[in-house]
Design an enzyme around this catalytic site. Structure first.
Site, short mmCIF file in Angstrom:
data_model
loop_
_atom_site.label_atom_id
_atom_site.label_comp_id
_atom_site.label_asym_id
_atom_site.label_seq_id
_atom_site.Cartn_x
_atom_site.Cartn_y
_atom_site.Cartn_z
N ASP A 1 -21.94 8.84 10.29
CA ASP A 1 -21.43 7.81 9.88
C ASP A 1 -22.50 6.91 9.19
OD1 ASP A 1 -18.82 8.76 10.37
OD2 ASP A 1 -18.58 7.04 11.96
N HIS B 1 -16.05 4.82 4.61
CA HIS B 1 -16.32 4.11 5.73
C HIS B 1 -16.34 2.64 5.50
CE1 HIS B 1 -17.28 4.40 10.06
NE2 HIS B 1 -18.38 4.00 9.95
N HIS C 1 -18.36 -2.33 6.42
CA HIS C 1 -18.22 -1.90 7.80
C HIS C 1 -17.74 -3.01 8.79
CE1 HIS C 1 -19.73 0.29 11.77
NE2 HIS C 1 -19.68 1.06 10.92
N HIS D 1 -24.69 9.53 13.70
CA HIS D 1 -25.18 8.56 12.44
C HIS D 1 -26.37 8.68 11.90
CE1 HIS D 1 -22.26 6.45 15.26
NE2 HIS D 1 -22.00 5.69 14.27
ZN LIG Z 1 -19.81 3.25 11.37
#
Ligand SMILES: [Zn+2]
Length: 238
Positions: free
Chosen positions: A49, A100, A104, A200
């Site tokens: 992510d 995503h 955010h 991540h």
């Molecule tokens: Zn995220």
């Protein structure tokens, strides 16, 4: 009166707890169906992510290519706009690219209009870079409401959550990240579930976040599992 107040408070607290669970627990299905993992405990999905990021995304792509493993990258739209070249490199490596959101946010606290703009904006950013539609989405922080999931589906996206948390969004070491992932995999194996592993390669604050621990933990994971586990994308669990 007092008892009534206590009882009402208790009910409200329980309701708030149930709401928080439905909105934030990664595997909850209460607010709508989301993809977590399949029933084959030997199937893993590596998911990253908050990218695209530089240089970690590129380093990760080289590492994955070396092991011939395909992963899934849930990208932040505003970073995809800044670095469409990295978005294209991800897709060129045979990896899956997912949405995503644009910036955010915690979608749980956004208006329905903002939710739509965040999701549609990210779709447009990725599609402008790749020229092909996006199919998967992961909500930032895993936070959702029923209408967030409906909006995602109306924009052609399948919502994806996860069931292994690496806790690599904070300052950490590769060994700690690897240990968290190992624990999650062991728990899923006991339950007869595949592992949807959340890592991540970037950070929501901006391109240039230090994610070397996540990259190094990936190296450890690939050394441990590349020969034995089957690596899939969450698309295969839809
Ligand atoms: Zn995220």
């Amino acid at each position: 009166m007092l008892m009534e107040a206590i009882a009402t408070g208790g009910v409200a607290a329980a309701a708030a707890g149930a709401y928080a669970y439905a909105a934030m627990w990664p595997e909850s299905q209460i607010f709508g169906r989301t993809v977590v993992a399949g029933q084959d405990a030997n199937e893993f999905a590596l998911t990253y992510d908050d990218g695209p990021n530089d240089p970690e995304t590129g380093v990760l792509l080289e590492l994955l290519a070396k092991h011939n493993i395909h992963a899934t990258f849930f990208l932040i739209g505003r970073f995809a706009r800044q670095r469409p070249d990295i978005v294209r490199a991800i897709a060129a490596g045979g990896h899956t690219v997912g949405n995503h959101t644009m910036t955010h946010p915690k979608l749980l606290f956004c208006s329905p209009r903002q939710v739509r703009e965040e999701i549609a904006g990210c779709n447009a950013a990725i599609e402008d870079a790749l020229g092909s539609p996006v199919r998967l989405m992961r909500c930032p922080h895993g936070m959702r409401r029923p209408d967030v999931l409906r909006t995602a589906r109306s924009l052609g996206l399948t919502p994806v959550q996860w069931n292994v948390t690496a806790f690599d969004w904070q300052e950490t070491t590769a060994e700690t990240v690897f240990t968290h992932v190992e624990r999650g995999i062991a728990r899923n194996r006991q339950r007869g579930r595949g592992s949807n592993i959340l890592l991540h390669d970037g950070g929501q604050a901006g391109i240039g976040q230090d994610r070397r621990a996540s990259v190094e933990a990936t190296r450890l994971l690939l050394e441990r599992y590349a020969g034995s586990a089957k690596f899939v994308t969450p698309q295969e669990w839809v």
